[in-house]
Enzyme design. Structure first.
Site, PDB file in Angstrom:
ATOM      1  N   GLU A 286       0.758  -1.388  -0.113  1.00 47.80           N
ATOM      2  CA  GLU A 286      -0.038   0.084  -0.092  1.00 47.80           C
ATOM      3  C   GLU A 286       0.978   1.272  -0.128  1.00 47.80           C
ATOM      4  O   GLU A 286       0.431   2.242  -0.857  1.00 47.80           O
ATOM      5  CB  GLU A 286      -0.894   0.011   1.182  1.00 47.80           C
TER       6      GLU A 286
ATOM      7  N   TYR B  76      -6.535   6.674   3.838  1.00 48.56           N
ATOM      8  CA  TYR B  76      -6.763   5.904   2.955  1.00 48.56           C
ATOM      9  C   TYR B  76      -5.875   4.625   3.254  1.00 48.56           C
ATOM     10  O   TYR B  76      -6.459   3.519   3.402  1.00 48.56           O
ATOM     11  CB  TYR B  76      -6.466   6.378   1.512  1.00 48.56           C
TER      12      TYR B  76
ATOM     13  N   ASP C  71      -9.881   4.525  -3.382  1.00 53.31           N
ATOM     14  CA  ASP C  71      -8.318   5.169  -4.358  1.00 53.31           C
ATOM     15  C   ASP C  71      -9.215   5.726  -5.424  1.00 53.31           C
ATOM     16  O   ASP C  71     -10.352   5.587  -5.838  1.00 53.31           O
ATOM     17  CB  ASP C  71      -7.583   3.862  -4.593  1.00 53.31           C
TER      18      ASP C  71
END
Ligand code: SF4
Length: 375
Positions: A55, A138, A156
């Site tokens: 990520e 996020y 996203d």
């Protein structure tokens, strides 16, 4: 049917369709999920370290580029303990070429924090994850959902596109983000939150693509508002972009036999801690003469050779144009304070950001074609 009854019926149908979306999505995911190096096999538990590493790498970088970097990192540092014990220099070197280098510094700081403050185990809540360096809302949601099954939806760019089309969101991005977040959450299944999120990501990457979405193959095509209107490609709506003014400067390639003069950028700020050849300041209203006057002072430089053309690079907030000057000095020339000589043959082992790779390729192209080919 009376009009009010017709409307009621329609609303009920939409509600029924919407309620079915999470299941449709998961069903599609089970059959079409992408095989990615950081994903476990279907039914296996995700490893929080791999999820976190991927990520962080995927922030601002595509899956294709990230793949080889992820494998390299994992081979060298197979767990958070190993990464936490690595030097920042080694991490930056391994990261070189991926861009947005503050991510590498945060990666290292985060590994240290997990070891120091959490006994080597990642926190399993969004809140806990957000307290770690480099993990924003996020990324915290993505790790919490994918690695720990928390019922949260990370949104996203791919998900933004799918949701804005599915619900025909007219508000432009970025103000539409909270609304899209809210709508995206309605696609979470009762369980398997991580798979719901990854299903939407995959749908955006492979079916609901920016151009020519393959709506006929889409699991959610039955009640997609944009598809019904036929204007899918116009979503998501976007507010006009503001880009910074062009900055200009000069870069200086100074060679001493088979060595080149470099320095390390300050830890804080743009490209912090990365290696670069000396440059002038990068300013909006700077002419070539002013930039050349900022060349490093070294004994033995009779004249600078200006390479034809310029190197351009676009950072997030501004585009940059650099003129490249080269000069050779004798074997006795000393590096000015804060700079050092490194062998050209090992230059690519340095933590060189992309802009410097371009500058060096431009400056050394004729004299050292080998280094340019192997970068
Ligand atoms: S139907 Fe088409 S536009 Fe709508 S979500 Fe699916 S791929 Fe995207």
């Amino acid at each position: 049917m009376a009009p009010s009854l017709a409307i009621k019926k329609k609303k009920q149908t939409i509600a029924e369709d919407s309620a079915g979306r999470p299941a449709l999505l998961l069903d599609w995911y089970d059959r079409h999920r992408r095989a990615l190096p950081w994903r476990p096999l279907s039914g296996e538990r995700a490893d929080p370290y791999r999820v976190w590493l991927s990520e962080i790498m995927l922030q601002q970088t595509g899956v294709k580029t990230v793949g080889p970097y992820f494998e390299k990192f994992l081979a060298r540092w197979p767990d958070v303990d190993a990464l936490g014990r690595a030097s920042l220099d080694d991490v930056l070197r391994m990261w070189a070429g991926l861009g947005y280098y503050s991510r590498a510094r945060n990666l290292h700081a985060c590994a240290l924090a997990v070891l120091r403050d959490h006994g080597g185990v990642f926190p399993d809540t969004e809140e806990g994850l957000r307290s770690l360096p480099g993990i924003g809302p996020y990324t915290a949601a993505a790790i919490a959902a994918i690695a720990f099954g928390r019922r949260t939806m990370p949104v996203d760019g791919n998900i933004e596109r799918v949701i804005s089309r599915l619900f025909a969101v007219e508000e432009p991005l970025p103000p539409a983000k909270p609304l899209i977040q809210q709508l995206a959450t309605t696609l979470l299944g009762a369980s398997r939150a991580g798979d719901s999120a990854q299903a939407l990501m995959d749908l955006g990457a492979s079916i609901c693509t920016p151009k020519k979405p393959a709506c006929a193959l889409c699991a959610l095509n039955d009640d997609c508002a944009a598809r019904a209107r036929g204007d899918q490609e116009t979503f998501p709506r976007k507010a006009p972009k503001k880009t910074g003014a062009l900055r200009r400067g000069a870069a200086f390639i100074i060679t001493r036999g088979d060595e080149i003069l470099v320095r390390t950028r300050p830890e804080k700020g743009l490209l912090g801690g990365m290696t670069e050849v000396p440059t002038s300041r990068w300013l909006a209203a700077q002419d070539d003469k002013a930039a050349l006057k900022q060349a490093p002072m070294l004994r033995g430089i009779a004249r600078w050779h200006r390479k034809a053309g310029v190197v351009t690079h676009v950072f997030t907030h501004f585009p940059l144009q650099l003129v490249v000057y080269t000069a050779d000095v004798s074997a006795r020339a000393r590096a000015p304070e804060g700079m050092r000589w490194v062998p050209i043959s090992t230059l690519w082992d340095e933590a060189l950001p992309n802009v410097m790779r371009k500058v060096i390729a431009h400056g050394l192209r004729e004299k050292h074609p080998h280094i340019v080919r192997t970068r």
